[in-house]
Design a protein around this motif. Sequence first.
Motif, PDB file in Angstrom:
ATOM      1  N   HIS A   1      86.386  21.037  25.907  1.00  0.00           N
ATOM      2  CA  HIS A   1      85.135  20.322  25.685  1.00  0.00           C
ATOM      3  C   HIS A   1      85.191  18.921  26.288  1.00  0.00           C
ATOM      4  N   VAL A   2      86.335  18.243  26.110  1.00  0.00           N
ATOM      5  CA  VAL A   2      86.484  16.901  26.682  1.00  0.00           C
ATOM      6  C   VAL A   2      86.410  16.956  28.204  1.00  0.00           C
ATOM      7  N   THR A   3      87.071  17.943  28.796  1.00  0.00           N
ATOM      8  CA  THR A   3      87.022  18.087  30.258  1.00  0.00           C
ATOM      9  C   THR A   3      85.606  18.357  30.740  1.00  0.00           C
ATOM     10  N   LEU A   4      84.878  19.208  30.013  1.00  0.00           N
ATOM     11  CA  LEU A   4      83.503  19.503  30.385  1.00  0.00           C
ATOM     12  C   LEU A   4      82.623  18.265  30.289  1.00  0.00           C
ATOM     13  N   MET A   5      82.808  17.480  29.237  1.00  0.00           N
ATOM     14  CA  MET A   5      82.012  16.263  29.078  1.00  0.00           C
ATOM     15  C   MET A   5      82.336  15.247  30.167  1.00  0.00           C
ATOM     16  N   GLU A   6      83.604  15.155  30.553  1.00  0.00           N
ATOM     17  CA  GLU A   6      83.959  14.246  31.643  1.00  0.00           C
ATOM     18  C   GLU A   6      83.304  14.664  32.950  1.00  0.00           C
ATOM     19  N   GLU A   7      83.332  15.967  33.244  1.00  0.00           N
ATOM     20  CA  GLU A   7      82.665  16.446  34.453  1.00  0.00           C
ATOM     21  C   GLU A   7      81.157  16.183  34.387  1.00  0.00           C
ATOM     22  N   LYS A   8      80.593  16.343  33.203  1.00  0.00           N
ATOM     23  CA  LYS A   8      79.163  16.095  33.039  1.00  0.00           C
ATOM     24  C   LYS A   8      78.838  14.628  33.268  1.00  0.00           C
ATOM     25  N   GLN A   9      79.676  13.750  32.743  1.00  0.00           N
ATOM     26  CA  GLN A   9      79.447  12.316  32.941  1.00  0.00           C
ATOM     27  C   GLN A   9      79.550  11.935  34.412  1.00  0.00           C
ATOM     28  N   VAL A  10      80.478  12.569  35.119  1.00  0.00           N
ATOM     29  CA  VAL A  10      80.613  12.287  36.551  1.00  0.00           C
ATOM     30  C   VAL A  10      79.349  12.707  37.302  1.00  0.00           C
ATOM     31  N   ILE A  11      78.812  13.887  36.963  1.00  0.00           N
ATOM     32  CA  ILE A  11      77.604  14.363  37.634  1.00  0.00           C
ATOM     33  C   ILE A  11      76.412  13.459  37.309  1.00  0.00           C
ATOM     34  N   VAL A  12      76.290  13.065  36.031  1.00  0.00           N
ATOM     35  CA  VAL A  12      75.190  12.180  35.646  1.00  0.00           C
ATOM     36  C   VAL A  12      75.292  10.843  36.366  1.00  0.00           C
ATOM     37  N   LYS A  13      76.489  10.311  36.450  1.00  0.00           N
ATOM     38  CA  LYS A  13      76.676   9.042  37.142  1.00  0.00           C
ATOM     39  C   LYS A  13      76.298   9.162  38.617  1.00  0.00           C
ATOM     40  N   ARG A  14      76.679  10.269  39.257  1.00  0.00           N
ATOM     41  CA  ARG A  14      76.334  10.468  40.651  1.00  0.00           C
ATOM     42  C   ARG A  14      74.822  10.591  40.832  1.00  0.00           C
ATOM     43  N   GLN A  15      74.158  11.277  39.901  1.00  0.00           N
ATOM     44  CA  GLN A  15      72.710  11.390  39.985  1.00  0.00           C
ATOM     45  C   GLN A  15      72.026  10.041  39.793  1.00  0.00           C
ATOM     46  N   GLN A  16      72.560   9.232  38.867  1.00  0.00           N
ATOM     47  CA  GLN A  16      71.990   7.900  38.673  1.00  0.00           C
ATOM     48  C   GLN A  16      72.161   7.048  39.932  1.00  0.00           C
ATOM     49  N   GLU A  17      73.308   7.163  40.571  1.00  0.00           N
ATOM     50  CA  GLU A  17      73.518   6.416  41.810  1.00  0.00           C
ATOM     51  C   GLU A  17      72.556   6.877  42.897  1.00  0.00           C
ATOM     52  N   GLU A  18      72.296   8.191  42.951  1.00  0.00           N
ATOM     53  CA  GLU A  18      71.358   8.686  43.952  1.00  0.00           C
ATOM     54  C   GLU A  18      69.937   8.183  43.680  1.00  0.00           C
ATOM     55  N   VAL A  19      69.554   8.143  42.404  1.00  0.00           N
ATOM     56  CA  VAL A  19      68.223   7.633  42.072  1.00  0.00           C
ATOM     57  C   VAL A  19      68.120   6.145  42.403  1.00  0.00           C
ATOM     58  N   SER A  20      69.175   5.391  42.099  1.00  0.00           N
ATOM     59  CA  SER A  20      69.168   3.959  42.439  1.00  0.00           C
ATOM     60  C   SER A  20      69.075   3.756  43.938  1.00  0.00           C
ATOM     61  N   ARG A  21      69.762   4.590  44.691  1.00  0.00           N
ATOM     62  CA  ARG A  21      69.692   4.496  46.142  1.00  0.00           C
ATOM     63  C   ARG A  21      68.295   4.834  46.649  1.00  0.00           C
ATOM     64  N   LEU A  22      67.629   5.785  45.986  1.00  0.00           N
ATOM     65  CA  LEU A  22      66.260   6.111  46.357  1.00  0.00           C
ATOM     66  C   LEU A  22      65.309   4.943  46.076  1.00  0.00           C
ATOM     67  N   MET A  23      65.534   4.279  44.944  1.00  0.00           N
ATOM     68  CA  MET A  23      64.708   3.116  44.625  1.00  0.00           C
ATOM     69  C   MET A  23      64.880   2.013  45.664  1.00  0.00           C
ATOM     70  N   GLN A  24      66.139   1.801  46.047  1.00  0.00           N
ATOM     71  CA  GLN A  24      66.378   0.787  47.081  1.00  0.00           C
ATOM     72  C   GLN A  24      65.740   1.193  48.403  1.00  0.00           C
ATOM     73  N   THR A  25      65.770   2.498  48.709  1.00  0.00           N
ATOM     74  CA  THR A  25      65.147   2.976  49.943  1.00  0.00           C
ATOM     75  C   THR A  25      63.640   2.783  49.903  1.00  0.00           C
TER      76      THR A  25
END
Length: 407
Positions: free
Chosen positions: A295-319
């Motif tokens: 469960h901890v490993t799954l949550m860590e992977e989930k947090q990594v994906i969420v963080k990457r998606q947030q970075e992509e959205v921030s990059r879209l806003m800057q674009t």
Amino acid sequence: MENFFGKMPQQFHYQKDTRVISSSLLDNASKPFYSRFGSFQRKDAQCQEFVKRVIMSHLFKIIMISIVSVNAFFVVLWTDYNTRYNLFTLCEVSELIFVSIYSSEFCMKLYVDPINYWKDGYNLLDIIIIIIIFIPYSLRKFKGKHYPYLNIAEGIQSLRILKLITYSRGIRTLITAVGQTAYTVASVIILLFVLMFIFAILGFCLFGVPDRGDPNNWGNLAVAFFTLFSLATVDGWTDLQEQLDNRNLALSRAFTIIFILLASFVFLSMFVGVMIIHTEDSIKKFERELMAERHVTLMEEKQVIVKRQQEEVSRLMQTQKKGDYKSFSELVENFKKTLRHTDPMVLDDFGTSLPFIDVYLSTLDNQDTTICKLQELYCEIAHVLSLMLEDLPQKKQSQSSEKATEQ
């Protein structure tokens, strides 16, 4: 035993919450040391982190398990004198390689965390094994090759296979179960000893008389204890009873039957039952720990994906701010064109969870079944109505004919 070996933590056997070897004197003496060096910042943090990742990797564990297994195989070959003579050079070179690997492993773990390394019992077991490995070399150097106790030092080299415990969580679980049963097993052993003491004195008085008794099996207390141990394990008890029957000793059969019932069927069964209960508890706890780790490993992977998606959205806003897009929706529409089916997504909505989907599909199946039954019922109703409509003209004709006859 549990206090010595302890529980294996996730980071190559280091445990922060529970000390494996601890006492009040040791804790009080180590507090000033930990307070002084606990906040020490290392300058080689990157190298430390790299070595830590290496020794915690799954590949490193597989390599060490393979090396220990090959070492055990060479120990088996070493027990045959002809093989040892023919492969003497190979055995010596392989021994040097194994010792170098074990020493390098110890240095790597000690380098990563030189303070917490000594808190874990399995790490101390590795140190004991390394000391045992170096004992024959020390004896040959200081006492010579013909030292009389050198064969004992070479014989205990078989203990190096215990290094497999460090890398096997299943074996550690069984050791934890054995450690948890230490107090209960000690109580059972004490009760068994008290029972054997009583029956040893009784057997010595009944069957240990030199003239007409059995002095070979009941002549003194030590021999009586050994005889009772044979009876408790039900090993050769018929031969012992036959010797008593040949001397026509009274109460011998009642004595033997009562002791076997108490010692073998009660105390030994109790011992086995206690071990099984604690082993099952340890296995269940081990399974819960595995589920928690997953469960901890799954949550860590989930947090990594969420963080990457947030970075992509921030990059879209800057674009959007820098580009020629009129609105964010237009930017999102252009972004949709770049999406692929293999892109990861994290969905926190309740409707996308697996339990909900399972319940939803089961509900749809029940609805389909209900609709099928309603359709069958509607078909039957329609069939009955059609039959009733067919009977109406006949009934009208019969009624008209009856009225005509009456007139």
